[in-house]
Write a protein that holds these residues in place. Sequence first.
Motif, mmCIF file in Angstrom:
data_model
loop_
_atom_site.group_PDB
_atom_site.id
_atom_site.type_symbol
_atom_site.label_atom_id
_atom_site.label_comp_id
_atom_site.label_asym_id
_atom_site.label_seq_id
_atom_site.Cartn_x
_atom_site.Cartn_y
_atom_site.Cartn_z
ATOM 1 N N ASP A 43 2.189 -25.385 25.500
ATOM 2 C CA ASP A 43 0.968 -25.973 26.055
ATOM 3 C C ASP A 43 0.052 -24.895 26.593
ATOM 4 O OD1 ASP A 43 -0.582 -28.232 26.300
ATOM 5 O OD2 ASP A 43 0.963 -29.348 27.394
ATOM 6 N N TRP A 44 -1.226 -25.259 26.654
ATOM 7 C CA TRP A 44 -2.279 -24.345 27.056
ATOM 8 C C TRP A 44 -3.479 -25.170 27.519
ATOM 9 C CZ3 TRP A 44 -0.390 -25.385 22.315
ATOM 10 C CH2 TRP A 44 -1.254 -25.948 21.370
ATOM 11 N N ASP A 45 -4.455 -24.523 28.146
ATOM 12 C CA ASP A 45 -5.616 -25.231 28.669
ATOM 13 C C ASP A 45 -6.441 -25.825 27.528
ATOM 14 O OD1 ASP A 45 -4.680 -24.243 31.025
ATOM 15 O OD2 ASP A 45 -6.391 -22.935 31.445
ATOM 16 N N PRO A 46 -6.903 -27.061 27.666
ATOM 17 C CA PRO A 46 -7.728 -27.654 26.611
ATOM 18 C C PRO A 46 -9.108 -26.998 26.543
ATOM 19 C CG PRO A 46 -7.612 -29.118 28.499
ATOM 20 C CD PRO A 46 -6.657 -27.996 28.771
ATOM 21 N N HIS B 30 7.823 -15.352 35.183
ATOM 22 C CA HIS B 30 7.252 -16.128 36.281
ATOM 23 C C HIS B 30 5.847 -15.593 36.509
ATOM 24 C CE1 HIS B 30 7.037 -17.057 40.858
ATOM 25 N NE2 HIS B 30 6.509 -18.038 40.142
ATOM 26 N N ASN B 31 4.871 -16.453 36.265
ATOM 27 C CA ASN B 31 3.475 -16.024 36.326
ATOM 28 C C ASN B 31 2.730 -16.927 37.287
ATOM 29 O OD1 ASN B 31 0.953 -14.904 35.678
ATOM 30 N ND2 ASN B 31 0.619 -16.521 34.165
ATOM 31 N N VAL B 32 2.312 -16.390 38.428
ATOM 32 C CA VAL B 32 1.641 -17.125 39.506
ATOM 33 C C VAL B 32 2.550 -18.263 39.990
ATOM 34 C CG1 VAL B 32 -0.475 -18.265 40.287
ATOM 35 C CG2 VAL B 32 -0.603 -16.476 38.554
ATOM 36 N N ASP B 33 2.397 -19.479 39.428
ATOM 37 C CA ASP B 33 3.168 -20.613 39.947
ATOM 38 C C ASP B 33 4.093 -21.262 38.930
ATOM 39 O OD1 ASP B 33 1.869 -20.441 42.459
ATOM 40 O OD2 ASP B 33 0.170 -21.579 41.673
ATOM 41 N N ASP C 31 0.840 -19.568 31.015
ATOM 42 C CA ASP C 31 1.514 -20.350 32.048
ATOM 43 C C ASP C 31 2.279 -21.545 31.510
ATOM 44 O OD1 ASP C 31 -0.496 -22.253 31.552
ATOM 45 O OD2 ASP C 31 -1.740 -21.521 33.198
ATOM 46 N N GLY C 32 2.049 -21.920 30.238
ATOM 47 C CA GLY C 32 2.819 -22.988 29.622
ATOM 48 C C GLY C 32 2.399 -24.394 29.981
ATOM 49 N N VAL C 33 1.267 -24.558 30.700
ATOM 50 C CA VAL C 33 0.816 -25.888 31.128
ATOM 51 C C VAL C 33 -0.650 -26.083 30.763
ATOM 52 C CG1 VAL C 33 2.493 -26.059 33.011
ATOM 53 C CG2 VAL C 33 0.252 -25.018 33.437
#
Length: 778
Positions: free
Chosen positions: A298-301, A755-758, A346-348
Amino acid sequence: MEREMKMKGTIAMLMASSAATAPFYAHAQSDNAVATSEQAQLNDIVVTAQKRSERLSDVPLSITAATGEKLSAAGVTSSAELEKVVPGFAYQSTLYGAPIFTIRGIGFYDVSVAAPPAVSVYVDQVPLPYSVMTSGALLDVERVEALKGPQGTLFGQNSTGGAVNYIAAKPTDTLKYGADLGYGRFDSVEAQAFLSGSLTDTLKARVSVRTEQRGPWQKSVSRNDELGKRNFTTGRILFDWSPSDSLRFSLNLNGWVDKSDTIASQYVGYAASSPSYSDFEPDIRANQPAPNDPRAADWDPNVNLKKDDSFYQASLRSDLDLGPETTLTSISAYSRYQQESPIDPDGVPQPNFRAVVDAEIESFSQELRVAGRIFDGKLRWMIGGNYAHDSTQDDQNAVSFGSNSGVGPFRYYTFRTSSHQKVEAASVFGSLEYALASNLNLQGSARYTDTKRKLNGCLYDSGDGRLANAFALLSEIVTGVPTTIAPGACVTFGNSSVGTPGVPLPIVQRSLAEDNISWRAGIDWKPNQRTMLYANITKGYKSGSFSTLPALTPDTFDPATQEAVLAYEAGFKASVLDRRLQLTGAAFYYDYTDKQTLGFLPTFFGNLIALINIPKASVRGAEVGINFQPIEGLTFDGGATYVDAKVDSSFLTSNSFNSIVDIKGETLPSTPKWQLSGDTQYSFAANDRYNIFVGAAARYRTKAVAAFGGSPEFRLPGYATVDLRAGIEDSSGRWKAQIYGRNVFNKFYLIQATHNVDTIARTAGMPATYGINLTYRY
């Protein structure tokens, strides 16, 4: 439909052959060697590991060599895929996408684009001084040579792990041309062509080009979206000019352009860097951990993740025979690398962290050496010098809505981390090899290197003034004096050693000057013509370096000072059964001092990365290889590498979750204890016009870790993959058609975890792919 095609492709591959394990690709052809003889004997490859041409079986070093044909059959199209053919070699990607190469546990992990590697890469002895430059190195190659252990005496510092030298296919005396075309899963198209021949009686040329195009292969787990397009093109022009029998020139013009998508990560879990802010914490926590599916990510749209990277290089080699046994060689090279790579690791789908890496590297190197033989050829000698000057600019423009993105009421969501460096290195080197007897040789070599590195770096406000306002408040808290920081300015605070504590600096300037003497001593003995025993002791160094980090104070830029490896190795090479069976083996021990790596620095903003030196570590291991042709048409290459690489000294450092841990006894990252890989192929004549072949390759590695600290989130499980192939070719070797399957069982495996930021995120390897290749040669 796709599942049906995949099943059909897999069944076809399974019918073609079965898998074999283990790696040693030493039976490649020499520069002028023909294919396997009628007696089905295995040919020795001619290598240039000691900067002269000699048979692989005569070189008293641990080397894996593979021909271009072997690399193509194994699906190796980039240096990152050398794991398939080089035992002990490992690859992982950094948070920012830069490749990290490790051999036998020796590697250097840093997020900087301009990080000097521990495994150096060359094309025809011309350096690619930074790993990000290596993407096009496999274009139209004759072979690859992977040298293991410190190689600093002949290939310079920054090769404590080893050196990889690609040998480009050379211009030919007569007209030759060829083309390769492949189509596979995800609508991948790979096309390559070359044209070679004489332009005049003294001038030859070779032109080669390759393009790789592919559709997206990653799928968003939160929406209908895809990522992972491949758009990469590389080319090379070689000119060989021999104005006289004693003078030769080789000009190499090459480059590549990469407009592919960057790869997204898989979400594992939430771990806040700081409890201060939680804008997107509920949304991020609502994400489910990614399944064990290589395509899930996943990544930012609505964010463009297309790269715009390029590399260009020009090199000139000159060889002048000063006598029948003495040659003067000059190698000059200029390289330029440019990068504009958006990343979202970040995977989200929430904007926890993403960045654009904007980098440029210019590198110039010059080597001059003289080599020869005296005393009726009993003494080989070489003496030379090298100079290199690099200019690097590494700017990381970040967007982060993380838990540490503010000071009190002042929030910031963008910042720029900058590191601009000048690196100058000069060295002198020499080597001697003396034949005590016809079957007993002594070798010795040494290099003195002096390096100077200068840094201009800072953490900058991005121009909107938000970071400047937040740090102005922080400065006022520290100093008690109201502070104003202009938008776009440096916000890095001074400390007790530089500037005034709590007061922003205009720029951070640091320098690092180091020198070292690397050396090697060895002996080899040939009890008969087909057996060699050897032993070496080698001392190698990797230069210190500055990283590109979010510097709150100047000490964030503290460099990792040079590391050293003292290596002991003993091995053998043997050929038996009328040269149908070749065996190799080596045992080694490395004493690792001041290992450089990326650690963590606890700060007001949570855990931030920083370079550290680990005082003592060690590597113990052994390697065996087999190259066997039991009957005509059947070949088997196999072997295994065992490596026990760990931290020996007590060393306290912060782990990824702000806890202080002692990493004594921990395994060095990206170092599996066991690696097995290999290849087998059977070829037979269908009739007097056509040959049919079937083949298989497999590799296996045990578990490893992505980072120190012992956290289970950073474990990389062991895995095995299987590749299969089958095809038909003209008996004259003019054309070939092949179907292939890679990772045919669709094994899920991990390349990296961070681990990147959060967020804790991981990067997965490619899923199963399959396709067809057509090859034509004239």
